[in-house]
Write a protein that holds these residues in place. Structure first.
Motif, PDB file in Angstrom:
ATOM      1  N   THR A  33       0.888  -1.216   0.008  1.00 61.36           N
ATOM      2  CA  THR A  33       0.132   0.039   0.126  1.00 61.36           C
ATOM      3  C   THR A  33       0.890   1.314   0.190  1.00 61.36           C
ATOM      4  O   THR A  33       1.790   1.272   0.943  1.00 61.36           O
ATOM      5  CB  THR A  33      -0.977  -0.136   1.423  1.00 61.36           C
ATOM      6  N   LEU A  34       0.682   2.177  -1.042  1.00 59.41           N
ATOM      7  CA  LEU A  34       1.484   3.308  -0.998  1.00 59.41           C
ATOM      8  C   LEU A  34       0.607   4.558  -0.302  1.00 59.41           C
ATOM      9  O   LEU A  34       1.505   5.321   0.541  1.00 59.41           O
ATOM     10  CB  LEU A  34       1.425   3.915  -2.341  1.00 59.41           C
ATOM     11  N   LEU A  35      -0.629   4.467   0.052  1.00 60.24           N
ATOM     12  CA  LEU A  35      -1.448   5.597   0.604  1.00 60.24           C
ATOM     13  C   LEU A  35      -2.708   4.980   1.071  1.00 60.24           C
ATOM     14  O   LEU A  35      -3.356   4.320  -0.248  1.00 60.24           O
ATOM     15  CB  LEU A  35      -1.606   6.781  -0.497  1.00 60.24           C
ATOM     16  N   SER A  36      -3.086   5.336   1.767  1.00 60.36           N
ATOM     17  CA  SER A  36      -4.521   4.945   2.248  1.00 60.36           C
ATOM     18  C   SER A  36      -5.230   6.006   2.879  1.00 60.36           C
ATOM     19  O   SER A  36      -4.856   6.562   3.934  1.00 60.36           O
ATOM     20  CB  SER A  36      -4.424   3.561   3.333  1.00 60.36           C
ATOM     21  N   VAL A  37      -6.342   6.292   2.306  1.00 60.10           N
ATOM     22  CA  VAL A  37      -7.160   7.827   2.790  1.00 60.10           C
ATOM     23  C   VAL A  37      -8.285   7.649   3.211  1.00 60.10           C
ATOM     24  O   VAL A  37      -9.121   6.733   2.645  1.00 60.10           O
ATOM     25  CB  VAL A  37      -7.048   8.829   1.538  1.00 60.10           C
ATOM     26  N   PRO A  38      -8.557   7.764   4.359  1.00 59.93           N
ATOM     27  CA  PRO A  38     -10.119   7.490   4.803  1.00 59.93           C
ATOM     28  C   PRO A  38     -11.124   8.540   4.014  1.00 59.93           C
ATOM     29  O   PRO A  38     -10.815   9.870   3.732  1.00 59.93           O
ATOM     30  CB  PRO A  38     -10.281   8.210   6.284  1.00 59.93           C
ATOM     31  N   LEU A  39     -12.130   8.094   3.915  1.00 58.57           N
ATOM     32  CA  LEU A  39     -13.350   8.791   2.930  1.00 58.57           C
ATOM     33  C   LEU A  39     -14.442   9.244   4.134  1.00 58.57           C
ATOM     34  O   LEU A  39     -14.545   8.523   5.141  1.00 58.57           O
ATOM     35  CB  LEU A  39     -13.761   7.775   2.030  1.00 58.57           C
ATOM     36  N   ILE A  93      -7.591   2.785  -1.002  1.00 56.29           N
ATOM     37  CA  ILE A  93      -6.116   2.315  -1.088  1.00 56.29           C
ATOM     38  C   ILE A  93      -5.404   2.564  -2.289  1.00 56.29           C
ATOM     39  O   ILE A  93      -5.887   1.951  -3.260  1.00 56.29           O
ATOM     40  CB  ILE A  93      -6.246   0.765  -0.435  1.00 56.29           C
ATOM     41  N   PHE A  94      -4.474   3.223  -2.374  1.00 52.03           N
ATOM     42  CA  PHE A  94      -3.473   3.153  -3.581  1.00 52.03           C
ATOM     43  C   PHE A  94      -2.302   2.395  -3.593  1.00 52.03           C
ATOM     44  O   PHE A  94      -1.702   2.105  -2.554  1.00 52.03           O
ATOM     45  CB  PHE A  94      -3.087   4.705  -3.899  1.00 52.03           C
ATOM     46  N   LYS A  95      -2.072   1.516  -4.629  1.00 50.01           N
ATOM     47  CA  LYS A  95      -1.268   0.781  -4.769  1.00 50.01           C
ATOM     48  C   LYS A  95      -0.167   0.920  -6.085  1.00 50.01           C
ATOM     49  O   LYS A  95      -0.323   2.317  -6.484  1.00 50.01           O
ATOM     50  CB  LYS A  95      -1.717  -0.659  -5.169  1.00 50.01           C
ATOM     51  N   GLN A  96       0.814   0.178  -6.388  1.00 47.65           N
ATOM     52  CA  GLN A  96       1.552   0.642  -7.463  1.00 47.65           C
ATOM     53  C   GLN A  96       1.036   0.779  -8.860  1.00 47.65           C
ATOM     54  O   GLN A  96       1.235   1.747  -9.297  1.00 47.65           O
ATOM     55  CB  GLN A  96       2.932  -0.324  -7.571  1.00 47.65           C
ATOM     56  N   LYS A  97      -0.008  -0.127  -9.117  1.00 44.71           N
ATOM     57  CA  LYS A  97      -0.579  -0.076 -10.701  1.00 44.71           C
ATOM     58  C   LYS A  97      -2.074   0.357 -10.566  1.00 44.71           C
ATOM     59  O   LYS A  97      -2.852   0.151 -11.513  1.00 44.71           O
ATOM     60  CB  LYS A  97      -0.414  -1.708 -11.264  1.00 44.71           C
ATOM     61  N   ASP A 140      -5.571  15.399   2.236  1.00 45.37           N
ATOM     62  CA  ASP A 140      -5.537  14.222   1.765  1.00 45.37           C
ATOM     63  C   ASP A 140      -5.442  14.301   0.490  1.00 45.37           C
ATOM     64  O   ASP A 140      -4.869  13.375  -0.347  1.00 45.37           O
ATOM     65  CB  ASP A 140      -6.321  13.036   2.349  1.00 45.37           C
ATOM     66  N   LEU A 141      -6.239  15.294  -0.251  1.00 48.76           N
ATOM     67  CA  LEU A 141      -6.212  15.519  -1.568  1.00 48.76           C
ATOM     68  C   LEU A 141      -5.033  16.165  -2.412  1.00 48.76           C
ATOM     69  O   LEU A 141      -4.666  15.487  -3.470  1.00 48.76           O
ATOM     70  CB  LEU A 141      -7.483  16.478  -2.061  1.00 48.76           C
ATOM     71  N   GLU A 142      -3.968  16.567  -1.527  1.00 50.24           N
ATOM     72  CA  GLU A 142      -2.927  16.836  -2.148  1.00 50.24           C
ATOM     73  C   GLU A 142      -1.754  15.655  -2.032  1.00 50.24           C
ATOM     74  O   GLU A 142      -1.070  15.377  -3.041  1.00 50.24           O
ATOM     75  CB  GLU A 142      -2.043  17.942  -1.150  1.00 50.24           C
ATOM     76  N   GLY A 143      -2.076  14.635  -1.246  1.00 51.33           N
ATOM     77  CA  GLY A 143      -1.299  13.217  -1.233  1.00 51.33           C
ATOM     78  C   GLY A 143      -1.644  12.501  -2.135  1.00 51.33           C
ATOM     79  O   GLY A 143      -0.770  12.007  -2.831  1.00 51.33           O
ATOM     80  N   ILE A 144      -3.057  12.568  -2.558  1.00 55.76           N
ATOM     81  CA  ILE A 144      -3.503  11.782  -3.821  1.00 55.76           C
ATOM     82  C   ILE A 144      -2.943  12.486  -4.978  1.00 55.76           C
ATOM     83  O   ILE A 144      -2.650  11.584  -5.925  1.00 55.76           O
ATOM     84  CB  ILE A 144      -5.093  11.858  -3.678  1.00 55.76           C
ATOM     85  N   LYS A 146      -0.263  14.118  -5.516  1.00 55.15           N
ATOM     86  CA  LYS A 146       1.141  13.892  -5.812  1.00 55.15           C
ATOM     87  C   LYS A 146       1.213  12.050  -5.915  1.00 55.15           C
ATOM     88  O   LYS A 146       2.100  12.077  -7.011  1.00 55.15           O
ATOM     89  CB  LYS A 146       2.159  14.006  -4.424  1.00 55.15           C
ATOM     90  N   LEU A 147       0.686  11.433  -5.293  1.00 55.92           N
ATOM     91  CA  LEU A 147       0.764  10.191  -5.831  1.00 55.92           C
ATOM     92  C   LEU A 147       0.501   9.763  -7.181  1.00 55.92           C
ATOM     93  O   LEU A 147       1.207   9.029  -7.995  1.00 55.92           O
ATOM     94  CB  LEU A 147      -0.092   9.309  -4.870  1.00 55.92           C
ATOM     95  N   LEU A 148      -0.740  10.338  -7.713  1.00 47.03           N
ATOM     96  CA  LEU A 148      -1.272  10.082  -8.925  1.00 47.03           C
ATOM     97  C   LEU A 148      -0.242  10.831 -10.241  1.00 47.03           C
ATOM     98  O   LEU A 148       0.037  10.186 -11.355  1.00 47.03           O
ATOM     99  CB  LEU A 148      -2.592  10.598  -9.278  1.00 47.03           C
ATOM    100  N   VAL A 149       0.155  12.076  -9.816  1.00 43.61           N
ATOM    101  CA  VAL A 149       1.037  12.473 -10.608  1.00 43.61           C
ATOM    102  C   VAL A 149       2.365  11.662 -10.866  1.00 43.61           C
ATOM    103  O   VAL A 149       2.938  11.484 -12.057  1.00 43.61           O
ATOM    104  CB  VAL A 149       1.413  13.726 -10.331  1.00 43.61           C
ATOM    105  N   SER A 150       2.912  11.056  -9.605  1.00 41.11           N
ATOM    106  CA  SER A 150       4.241  10.295  -9.713  1.00 41.11           C
ATOM    107  C   SER A 150       3.971   9.041 -10.362  1.00 41.11           C
ATOM    108  O   SER A 150       5.254   8.371 -10.852  1.00 41.11           O
ATOM    109  CB  SER A 150       4.715  10.100  -8.396  1.00 41.11           C
ATOM    110  N   SER A 151       2.806   8.568 -10.404  1.00 41.36           N
ATOM    111  CA  SER A 151       2.669   7.104 -10.864  1.00 41.36           C
ATOM    112  C   SER A 151       2.326   7.258 -12.356  1.00 41.36           C
ATOM    113  O   SER A 151       2.384   6.340 -13.265  1.00 41.36           O
ATOM    114  CB  SER A 151       1.411   6.521 -10.335  1.00 41.36           C
TER     115      SER A 151
END
Length: 152
Positions: A33-39, A93-97, A140-144, A146-151
């Motif tokens: 798991t790279l990032l887990s964000v509560p909704l 839950i964000f993963k690698q792919k 948490d939107l900023e973390g999402i 950054k994760l999506l841009v880097s992937s």
């Protein structure tokens, strides 16, 4: 054991299997798991109605001197309902792919378009459907992002 008790056991087993999958299995699927964000939770009115109806069934079973097994199974169903609707927190839950959203695996390549609404809802357009991601903490939107841009 009556057919009612068998159905209650079946419902409790299915809810317990879902709770175990959601809590322990899903975070370990498809890599780390790279990032887990509560909704944000949805409206709890449905859960109050469900628990209230089962409590009415418990009361009815007790006053009509029904089987104790049924009463205990109904109490177990109430406990599972309370856990699933009030204690358990939905998360993305964000993963690698890809990522898990509403317990469904979605690969990053399926995302066609992303927008952020004025009220802080992340809208992801897939091939045929739109995902509305309502995070509990707006930061948490900023973390999402950054994760999506880097992937990509």
């Amino acid at each position: 054991m009556t057919i009612t008790d068998l159905v209650l056991v079946l419902f409790i087993a299915v809810l317990l299997a879902f709770a175990i999958y959601d809590q322990f299995i899903m975070p370990r699927r498809h890599g780390s798991t790279l990032l887990s964000v509560p909704l944000l939770r949805r409206s709890r009115v449905d859960s109050v109605i469900f628990v209230g109806l089962v409590l009415i069934l418990i009361y009815n079973n007790i006053t009509s001197h029904g089987p104790q097994t049924t009463t205990w199974l109904l109490c177990g169903l109430v406990l599972m309902g309370l856990y699933l609707f009030w204690i358990r927190a939905p998360k993305i839950i964000f993963k690698q792919k890809g990522f898990f959203f509403a317990n469904v695996w979605i690969e990053y390549s399926r995302i066609k378009e992303m927008n952020l609404s004025e009220d802080g809802v992340l809208v992801m357009q897939l091939e045929q459907r739109r995902l509305l991601v309502r995070v509990r903490n707006i930061d948490d939107l900023e973390g999402i992002y950054k994760l999506l841009v880097s992937s990509q």
